[in-house]
Scaffold this active site. Structure first.
Site, PDB file in Angstrom:
ATOM      1  N   GLY A 176       5.075   0.757  -0.015  1.00 38.72           N
ATOM      2  CA  GLY A 176       3.855   0.339  -0.704  1.00 38.72           C
ATOM      3  C   GLY A 176       3.309  -0.999  -0.285  1.00 38.72           C
ATOM      4  O   GLY A 176       2.489  -1.577  -1.001  1.00 38.72           O
ATOM      5  N   GLY A 177       3.737  -1.524   0.874  1.00 39.56           N
ATOM      6  CA  GLY A 177       3.235  -2.820   1.315  1.00 39.56           C
ATOM      7  C   GLY A 177       1.725  -2.858   1.473  1.00 39.56           C
ATOM      8  O   GLY A 177       1.091  -3.876   1.192  1.00 39.56           O
ATOM      9  N   ASP A 208       1.651  -6.075  10.818  1.00 38.88           N
ATOM     10  CA  ASP A 208       2.322  -4.906  10.254  1.00 38.88           C
ATOM     11  C   ASP A 208       3.547  -4.535  11.074  1.00 38.88           C
ATOM     12  O   ASP A 208       3.886  -3.367  11.205  1.00 38.88           O
ATOM     13  CB  ASP A 208       1.357  -3.717  10.141  1.00 38.88           C
ATOM     14  CG  ASP A 208       1.965  -2.547   9.361  1.00 38.88           C
ATOM     15  OD1 ASP A 208       2.838  -2.796   8.512  1.00 38.88           O
ATOM     16  OD2 ASP A 208       1.590  -1.397   9.621  1.00 38.88           O
TER      17      ASP A 208
END
Length: 575
Positions: A191-192, A306
């Protein structure tokens, strides 16, 4: 009675007398600490994360005689990312959309099927599942709706549920396989990209009672909090700072230390949370009794790409000057292969790192600390359009590397020659909605002009620090984990041609291949029954692999899609 309980009870009744397996042998702490080769009790085969089997019936000399023994369709689409877990004649396979299937491992006959309904309105980016865990007479599985479930291994009956997170208010969801350590079930959520503050939780394996919680982003006043903004516009960035712990960790049995990977920052743009941002993109060493942090290493500071550090490094012993040195090795998403030392207390120190794919961000690496310096023109930022390589999927995404103690090599499923261009922005955090600071519909993937391949496999000698061989895939990314064996064979899928392949682990020579109905993105596993060695793998393309396949259709003319649909395949030597 809950719907999923009804489904299981019916399935177990139908299965009785129709291929039911032998008595179930409880999975004890001792068995997990020293798993017998004939079973595959853990996601990566052992606590050290080797993805290696000591079985050697299948060798480089006879692997060409490998034939399918049985297969079974799951009836589920999307990306199948869980390995087949085997205990005796029981095989357990988790799939997307909250399913668990149990089969007779020798014959493929179904034993039971568990399904947990996926709630309407859930915002999970992926509804995949990366596997189950075993302990005593129970099977443990996480679900996208934030629950950890304990099932009866023989029947699939639901024994208890424990809430790990809240998908409605936190926007978290679970894709990770659990890990059981000394009677505790450990699991963390994804859920980042929704602004979730990462954490790991431990539950009593017998009762489901919460034992402890460890956040990966420290609160004000906790060690590491000084690496987050203390005042000004971004002073509360830690509350939704990312660092989700969405892959299973590894465990040092001898010294009783857990090693767990920590994911990317949230939002992606580091200028919205100035500082090093511990413990994003790091490995943490933890005390399994209470979750206390005893050591860490951060692969890169102020993560803005990311490049999640979600995979825990593999536990190995290095041969250094004739002495055995306890260490960690990990091919990270940022494109570097890390050699780390670990002591008996779990302290981690940097030894060295080498690039295994192109990185346009790092301009130098401090030889003592491993801290990189950055090309600011390749660092995404608010209001800026930036290009960097490798793209957010990294030199290696979530699939597992493998270590073979006989060859002394680490095998890496890698992707090179790909880059990403994105424009940073400020996004309001709304539960259940994308809030990574970039437009999800404007992630501009590109490939290097004249590229000769994207995916492949690399073999590195962990002691010399040198690459030994490399297999290149000219027309595919590699989305598959690797299995290596005492028979000198390496098994891998991961390609868009749907092939399952066997290589010579020493030389990289292709020895065998078999086409499955869909692409393989699950880890292979191995087991034996009645003295016969089997290789198992789950076929089923989807999620990021399918999305990238569509992009490559535009960029390079590749086929637009790979067929979806899950199926379990089990192979053994023919006569």
């Amino acid at each position: 009675m809950k719907l999923q309980t009804i489904v299981v009870a019916l399935a177990a009744t139908l299965a009785s007398g129709a291929g039911i397996a032998a008595d179930y042998k409880p999975v004890t702490d001792a068995r997990l600490a020293n798993p017998e080769p004939e079973n595959w009790l853990l996601t990566k085969g052992n606590y050290a994360g080797w993805s290696y089997t000591a079985l050697n019936q299948i060798t480089t000399a006879n692997v060409a005689k490998l034939r399918p023994v049985w297969s079974a369709a799951t009836g589920v689409n999307s990306g199948h990312e869980a390995p087949a877990i085997v205990n005796g004649e029981y095989m357990f396979v988790a799939t997307p959309h909250n399913h668990v299937f149990a089969y007779n491992a020798k014959t493929g006959k179904p034993l039971w099927h568990f399904q947990r309904e996926v709630p309407e309105g859930i915002g999970a980016l992926h509804r995949t599942n990366r596997g189950v865990a075993l302990w005593n007479d129970k099977v443990y599985v996480g679900s996208v709706d934030c629950m950890l479930s304990a099932l009866d291994a023989k029947t699939g009956k639901l024994l208890w549920d424990a809430q790990v997170c809240d998908w409605e208010t936190e926007s978290a969801y679970i894709t990770s396989a659990p890990l059981v350590v000394k009677g505790k079930v450990l699991i963390g959520p994804s859920g980042g990209e929704f602004g979730v503050r990462g954490f790991l939780k431990a539950f009593d394996a017998e009762t489901g009672k919460l034992a402890w919680t460890r956040y990966s982003v420290p609160a004000p006043g906790e060690p590491g909090s000084e690496t987050w903004p203390q005042e000004g516009e971004w002073k509360d960035a830690w509350k939704n700072g990312g660092g989700t712990m969405w892959m299973p960790g590894n465990y040092d049995v001898k010294n009783d230390v857990i090693y767990w990977g920590v994911g990317n920052g949230a939002p992606w743009l580091g200028d919205q949370r100035p500082g090093d941002n511990l413990y994003l993109a790091s490995v943490l060493s933890l005390n399994p009794a209470n979750g206390n942090i005893v050591g860490h290493f951060q692969y890169h500071w102020n993560d803005s790409w990311d490049w999640a550090g979600m995979n825990a490094p593999t536990l190995v012993d290095f041969d250094r000057g004739g002495k055995k040195v306890s260490g960690l090795i990990s091919a990270q998403r940022n494109g570097r292969l890390y050699w780390l030392d670990r002591d008996a207390k779990g302290k981690i120190s940097y030894k060295k790192s080498e690039p295994y794919v192109t990185n346009t961000v790092f301009t130098s690496i401090d030889p003592k600390t491993g801290r990189p310096t950055y090309n600011e023109d390749a660092k995404p930022a608010t209001g800026k359009t930036r290009t960097y390589c490798p793209s957010l999927w990294g030199g290696k995404d979530w699939p597992y590397e493998a270590y073979n103690p006989q060859t002394g090599m680490l095998y890496i499923p890698y992707n090179d020659n790909h880059c990403l261009t994105l424009t940073g922005m400020i996004q309001e955090r709304i539960p259940g909605q994308w809030s990574a600071g970039v437009d999800i519909n404007r992630l501009d993937l590109s490939v290097k002009e004249g590229f000769d391949h994207i995916g492949g496999i690399q073999a590195w000698d962990i002691n010399t620090g040198k690459e030994v061989w490399r297999e290149k895939y000219p027309h595919s990314w590699n989305w598959g984990s690797i299995l290596t064996t005492a028979g000198g064979v390496l098994f891998a899928g991961g390609t868009n041609d749907k092939m399952f392949r066997a290589y010579d682990a020493k030389t990289g020579k292709l020895l065998w291949e078999f086409p499955t109905p869909s692409g393989i993105i699950s880890p292979p596993s191995s087991f034996s029954i009645d003295g016969k060695q089997y290789i198992a793998v789950v076929s089923g393309y989807g999620v990021d692999a399918q999305w990238i396949q569509g992009k490559m259709h535009t960029l390079a003319g590749w086929d637009e899609k790979v067929p979806e649909g899950g199926s379990v395949w089990v192979f053994a030597l023919g006569d």
